[in-house]
Design a protein around this motif. Structure first.
Motif, PDB file in Angstrom:
ATOM      1  N   ALA A  32       2.667 -14.195  13.410  1.00 31.41           N
ATOM      2  CA  ALA A  32       2.517 -12.820  12.936  1.00 31.41           C
ATOM      3  C   ALA A  32       2.032 -12.797  11.491  1.00 31.41           C
ATOM      4  CB  ALA A  32       3.848 -12.078  13.054  1.00 31.41           C
ATOM      5  N   LYS A  33       1.051 -11.941  11.251  1.00 35.56           N
ATOM      6  CA  LYS A  33       0.468 -11.731   9.920  1.00 35.56           C
ATOM      7  C   LYS A  33      -0.157 -12.995   9.328  1.00 35.56           C
ATOM      8  CE  LYS A  33       3.339  -7.777   9.007  1.00 35.56           C
ATOM      9  NZ  LYS A  33       4.204  -7.066   8.091  1.00 35.56           N
ATOM     10  N   ARG A  34      -0.538 -13.925  10.182  1.00 31.85           N
ATOM     11  CA  ARG A  34      -1.279 -15.113   9.757  1.00 31.85           C
ATOM     12  C   ARG A  34      -2.715 -14.926  10.247  1.00 31.85           C
ATOM     13  NH1 ARG A  34       0.552 -16.957   5.824  1.00 31.85           N
ATOM     14  NH2 ARG A  34      -0.496 -18.939   6.152  1.00 31.85           N
ATOM     15  N   HIS A  35      -3.632 -15.615   9.656  1.00 25.55           N
ATOM     16  CA  HIS A  35      -5.041 -15.481  10.058  1.00 25.55           C
ATOM     17  C   HIS A  35      -5.340 -16.455  11.195  1.00 25.55           C
ATOM     18  CE1 HIS A  35      -5.897 -12.704   6.856  1.00 25.55           C
ATOM     19  NE2 HIS A  35      -5.250 -13.501   6.028  1.00 25.55           N
ATOM     20  N   ILE A  36      -4.772 -16.131  12.347  1.00 21.10           N
ATOM     21  CA  ILE A  36      -4.952 -16.960  13.541  1.00 21.10           C
ATOM     22  C   ILE A  36      -5.465 -16.050  14.643  1.00 21.10           C
ATOM     23  CG2 ILE A  36      -3.831 -18.456  15.228  1.00 21.10           C
ATOM     24  CD1 ILE A  36      -1.725 -19.052  13.013  1.00 21.10           C
ATOM     25  N   ALA A  37      -6.606 -16.394  15.187  1.00 25.90           N
ATOM     26  CA  ALA A  37      -7.222 -15.573  16.234  1.00 25.90           C
ATOM     27  C   ALA A  37      -6.400 -15.621  17.517  1.00 25.90           C
ATOM     28  CB  ALA A  37      -8.639 -16.072  16.504  1.00 25.90           C
ATOM     29  N   PRO A  38      -6.299 -14.500  18.202  1.00 14.54           N
ATOM     30  CA  PRO A  38      -5.615 -14.497  19.496  1.00 14.54           C
ATOM     31  C   PRO A  38      -6.177 -15.557  20.451  1.00 14.54           C
ATOM     32  CG  PRO A  38      -6.037 -12.255  18.794  1.00 14.54           C
ATOM     33  CD  PRO A  38      -6.753 -13.157  17.820  1.00 14.54           C
ATOM     34  N   SER A  39      -7.478 -15.817  20.345  1.00 15.50           N
ATOM     35  CA  SER A  39      -8.080 -16.838  21.214  1.00 15.50           C
ATOM     36  C   SER A  39      -7.507 -18.226  20.921  1.00 15.50           C
ATOM     37  CB  SER A  39      -9.606 -16.851  21.060  1.00 15.50           C
ATOM     38  OG  SER A  39      -9.978 -17.152  19.726  1.00 15.50           O
ATOM     39  N   GLN A  40      -7.125 -18.483  19.660  1.00 16.55           N
ATOM     40  CA  GLN A  40      -6.499 -19.763  19.326  1.00 16.55           C
ATOM     41  C   GLN A  40      -5.136 -19.883  19.994  1.00 16.55           C
ATOM     42  OE1 GLN A  40      -7.056 -19.668  14.866  1.00 16.55           O
ATOM     43  NE2 GLN A  40      -7.108 -21.880  15.217  1.00 16.55           N
ATOM     44  N   LEU A  41      -4.390 -18.780  20.011  1.00 14.86           N
ATOM     45  CA  LEU A  41      -3.075 -18.794  20.656  1.00 14.86           C
ATOM     46  C   LEU A  41      -3.218 -18.991  22.156  1.00 14.86           C
ATOM     47  CD1 LEU A  41      -1.244 -15.946  18.695  1.00 14.86           C
ATOM     48  CD2 LEU A  41      -1.379 -18.401  18.198  1.00 14.86           C
ATOM     49  N   GLU A  42      -4.211 -18.339  22.742  1.00 14.43           N
ATOM     50  CA  GLU A  42      -4.485 -18.518  24.176  1.00 14.43           C
ATOM     51  C   GLU A  42      -4.835 -19.974  24.471  1.00 14.43           C
ATOM     52  OE1 GLU A  42      -4.185 -16.587  26.809  1.00 14.43           O
ATOM     53  OE2 GLU A  42      -3.821 -14.666  25.828  1.00 14.43           O
ATOM     54  N   GLN A  43      -5.633 -20.576  23.594  1.00 12.18           N
ATOM     55  CA  GLN A  43      -6.025 -21.974  23.786  1.00 12.18           C
ATOM     56  C   GLN A  43      -4.816 -22.896  23.700  1.00 12.18           C
ATOM     57  OE1 GLN A  43      -9.065 -23.388  21.124  1.00 12.18           O
ATOM     58  NE2 GLN A  43      -9.055 -25.434  22.006  1.00 12.18           N
ATOM     59  N   ILE A  44      -3.926 -22.639  22.742  1.00  8.72           N
ATOM     60  CA  ILE A  44      -2.708 -23.444  22.627  1.00  8.72           C
ATOM     61  C   ILE A  44      -1.877 -23.306  23.895  1.00  8.72           C
ATOM     62  CG2 ILE A  44      -0.486 -23.623  21.430  1.00  8.72           C
ATOM     63  CD1 ILE A  44      -2.022 -22.872  18.845  1.00  8.72           C
ATOM     64  N   ALA A  45      -1.699 -22.074  24.361  1.00  2.00           N
ATOM     65  CA  ALA A  45      -0.925 -21.842  25.587  1.00  2.00           C
ATOM     66  C   ALA A  45      -1.580 -22.546  26.768  1.00  2.00           C
ATOM     67  CB  ALA A  45      -0.781 -20.352  25.855  1.00  2.00           C
ATOM     68  N   ASP A  46      -2.916 -22.484  26.862  1.00  2.00           N
ATOM     69  CA  ASP A  46      -3.632 -23.174  27.942  1.00  2.00           C
ATOM     70  C   ASP A  46      -3.364 -24.675  27.906  1.00  2.00           C
ATOM     71  OD1 ASP A  46      -4.822 -20.826  28.829  1.00  2.00           O
ATOM     72  OD2 ASP A  46      -6.759 -21.222  27.848  1.00  2.00           O
ATOM     73  N   GLU A  47      -3.480 -25.253  26.716  1.00  2.00           N
ATOM     74  CA  GLU A  47      -3.300 -26.702  26.583  1.00  2.00           C
ATOM     75  C   GLU A  47      -1.881 -27.129  26.924  1.00  2.00           C
ATOM     76  OE1 GLU A  47      -4.781 -27.991  22.754  1.00  2.00           O
ATOM     77  OE2 GLU A  47      -6.738 -27.078  23.144  1.00  2.00           O
ATOM     78  N   ILE A  48      -0.897 -26.351  26.490  1.00  2.00           N
ATOM     79  CA  ILE A  48       0.493 -26.679  26.799  1.00  2.00           C
ATOM     80  C   ILE A  48       0.758 -26.533  28.288  1.00  2.00           C
ATOM     81  CG2 ILE A  48       2.880 -25.906  26.480  1.00  2.00           C
ATOM     82  CD1 ILE A  48       2.060 -25.284  23.535  1.00  2.00           C
ATOM     83  N   GLU A  49       0.282 -25.448  28.882  1.00  2.00           N
ATOM     84  CA  GLU A  49       0.492 -25.237  30.317  1.00  2.00           C
ATOM     85  C   GLU A  49      -0.220 -26.318  31.135  1.00  2.00           C
ATOM     86  OE1 GLU A  49       0.264 -21.780  33.752  1.00  2.00           O
ATOM     87  OE2 GLU A  49      -0.549 -21.344  31.769  1.00  2.00           O
TER      88      GLU A  49
END
Length: 106
Positions: A32-49
């Motif tokens: 939250a309130k960091r300069h991280i694109a939602p697509s980066q979070l999706e990519q992290i979730a994809d890689e972990i899953e």
């Protein structure tokens, strides 16, 4: 033939079906309130899953998921990493928190 669901073993040894929404929620809170694109979070979730699903057991512990999240966050944003670690590690003292921060700078 249907695929077996990916199961998550929790700290109390109970199991539940992997919930990507929970994973994303944890990432969103940490970032939250960091300069991280939602697509980066999706990519992290994809890689972990994907990592968890490639495991032949179709089961992963919540501890392993937390460790994977921390590995990814440490690479992209130290503040998000510390936020996540503070919840995941359940620090009992300021010294434990300080040790994590010191580990990042070495």
């Amino acid at each position: 033939m249907t695929d077996c669901p990916l199961m998550v073993t929790k700290a109390d040894n109970s199991s539940e079906v992997f919930d990507r929404t929970k994973l994303m929620h944890g990432l969103i809170i940490a970032c939250a309130k960091r300069h991280i694109a939602p697509s980066q979070l999706e990519q992290i979730a994809d890689e972990i899953e994907n990592s968890a699903r490639n495991n032949t057991k179709n089961e992963i512990s919540s501890r392993e998921i937390g460790s994977l999240v921390m590995q990814h966050l440490a690479k992209i944003d130290v503040v998000a990493y510390i936020r996540f670690a503070s919840v995941y590690k359940k620090f009992d003292s300021i010294q434990e928190f300080s040790d994590i921060v010191k580990g990042l700078s070495s």
